[in-house]
Design an enzyme around this catalytic site. Structure first.
Site, PDB file in Angstrom:
ATOM      1  N   ASP A  98      64.411  30.517   3.320  1.00 44.85           N
ATOM      2  CA  ASP A  98      63.157  29.966   2.788  1.00 44.85           C
ATOM      3  C   ASP A  98      62.178  31.120   2.567  1.00 44.85           C
ATOM      4  OD1 ASP A  98      61.512  26.974   3.118  1.00 44.85           O
ATOM      5  OD2 ASP A  98      60.358  28.845   3.040  1.00 44.85           O
ATOM      6  N   ILE A  99      61.672  31.204   1.340  1.00 46.81           N
ATOM      7  CA  ILE A  99      60.718  32.282   1.028  1.00 46.81           C
ATOM      8  C   ILE A  99      59.417  32.005   1.788  1.00 46.81           C
ATOM      9  CG2 ILE A  99      59.429  33.441  -0.821  1.00 46.81           C
ATOM     10  CD1 ILE A  99      61.690  32.553  -2.740  1.00 46.81           C
ATOM     11  N   GLU A 144      61.460  26.383  -2.774  1.00 48.56           N
ATOM     12  CA  GLU A 144      61.738  27.785  -2.411  1.00 48.56           C
ATOM     13  C   GLU A 144      62.753  27.848  -1.261  1.00 48.56           C
ATOM     14  OE1 GLU A 144      59.784  25.941  -0.972  1.00 48.56           O
ATOM     15  OE2 GLU A 144      58.851  26.797   0.804  1.00 48.56           O
TER      16      GLU A 144
END
Ligand SMILES: Nc1nc2c(ncn2[C@@H]2O[C@H](COP(=O)(O)OP(=O)(O)OP(=O)(O)O)[C@@H](O)[C@H]2O)c(=O)[nH]1
Length: 336
Positions: A196-197, A239
């Protein structure tokens, strides 16, 4: 060949009635088997190696052969067979010979890319037969292309969430060792990882959605370059990404994810600059419901987010250290 129009249309109807890629490939072979007096039919998957020009990996998907066909052609190494290589390069069928047979080699073309190759050995071959098989192969390839398109996330080109969800239990049971000599052992496992960004909302807010999208695209490129070919890569949503890594030990999975984390941190994203990501991993235990495994990885990811981001964590390590409460194991659900 004793093929009439109705037989051919029946074949087309049967192939196009299938809704997933393995069933379509099986139907193509079934129909060829019905239509032809063949000796050997082989279907190969072609993977082009972008880092090595003109290198192609061939994977045997299926083989059918006539019991009486004792032929050296069965021993062919397709990755170095000149007809197969010409077929991939020219994107056109090739006619030649192998042993006492005619060898017809046809490409399965999707968007002008060779996705697979069909190799047929048969005693008799004429132009009408070649054209018939070519068109049946083209119809099959078109259908495979349409299905493939529906499995892919349009922005990143990774597999999409729907594909993950549809195939989750199959993926879990079908994972094969990366190296054939490796077998599952106490130390070697399959892993599901959620990437996960970090603070992606801030990136969108500060630079706008177009730059946000570019970060997602470049992030997925870093994934494609850093994970192995055998690892399965998905865009899970926004994301969030999922990687299924097969047959590595706990310390190897940590090394792999740390290497990826560093690759992201060291990448200079246009306009946006440095970006970090967090990763939560869980061991794939085939006796668990796949959703439980995802939940475990998500819990490990949440721990990373709560503890400074830009880090990697494994669910069971956190649970053993009592840093998180282990996600319940729901063994009542029978999926396998
Ligand atoms: N540009 C772009 N943004 C998206 C897309 N999908 C989801 N988003 C945005 O991604 C953001 C995710 O924000 P959050 O879930 O708060 O997560 P975050 O800001 O990364 O924070 P942490 O995960 O806690 O580090 C939201 O603002 C979504 O609107 C997309 O396809 N493109």
């Amino acid at each position: 060949m004793t093929t009439n129009t109705i037989d051919l249309l029946k074949s087309v109807a049967n192939i196009t009635s299938k809704q997933n890629k393995p069933a379509i490939k099986t139907a193509l072979l079934d129909e060829l088997e019905n239509l032809l007096t063949f000796d050997v039919i082989t279907l190969l998957k072609v993977e082009s190696n972008s880092t090595k020009e003109h290198r192609h990996q061939m994977e045997l998907v299926a083989i059918r052969y006539n019991e009486s066909a004792i032929t050296d052609c069965l021993e062919t190494d397709f990755s170095s067979d000149p007809q197969v290589l010409n077929c991939v390069t020219d994107k056109h069928y090739q006619v030649g010979a192998c042993d006492k047979y005619n060898q017809l080699t046809l490409p399965l073309l999707v968007k002008n890319q060779v996705y697979g190759v069909l190799v047929i050995y048969l005693a008799k071959l004429d132009k009408t037969l070649i054209k018939t098989i070519e068109q049946l192969t083209n119809i099959t390839a078109n259908l495979l292309g349409t299905i493939h398109e529906s499995e892919i996330d349009t922005l990143t080109g990774l597999l999409n969430r729907k594909t993950l969800e549809h195939n989750l239990s199959d993926f879990f049971s079908d994972l094969k060792p990366r190296e054939p000599h490796l077998c599952p052992s106490e130390d070697v496992h399959n892993w599901l990882v959620i990437l996960d960004i970090d603070n992606f909302k801030l990136i969108n807010d500060k630079y706008g959605h177009t730059y946000g999208d570019e970060v997602l695209l470049l992030f997925s490129d870093i994934m494609k370059h850093n994970f192995r070919h055998s690892d399965m890569l998905f865009r899970y949503g926004g994301e969030e990404f999922i990687v299924v890594i097969s047959f590595v030990t706990e310390s190897q999975v940590i090394d792999i994810l740390e290497r990826f984390r560093l690759a992201v941190v060291s990448y200079l994203f246009p306009q946006v600059g440095r970006v970090t990501m967090s990763a939560g991993a869980s061991r794939i235990n085939p006796s668990l419901h796949p959703n439980t495994v995802i939940e475990q990885a998500d819990k490990a990811l949440y721990f990373c987010k709560e503890n400074g981001r830009n880090q990697v964590a494994l669910h069971h390590q956190l649970a053993v250290k009592k840093l998180i409460e282990a996600v319940d194991i729901d063994s009542d659900i029978e999926l396998f």
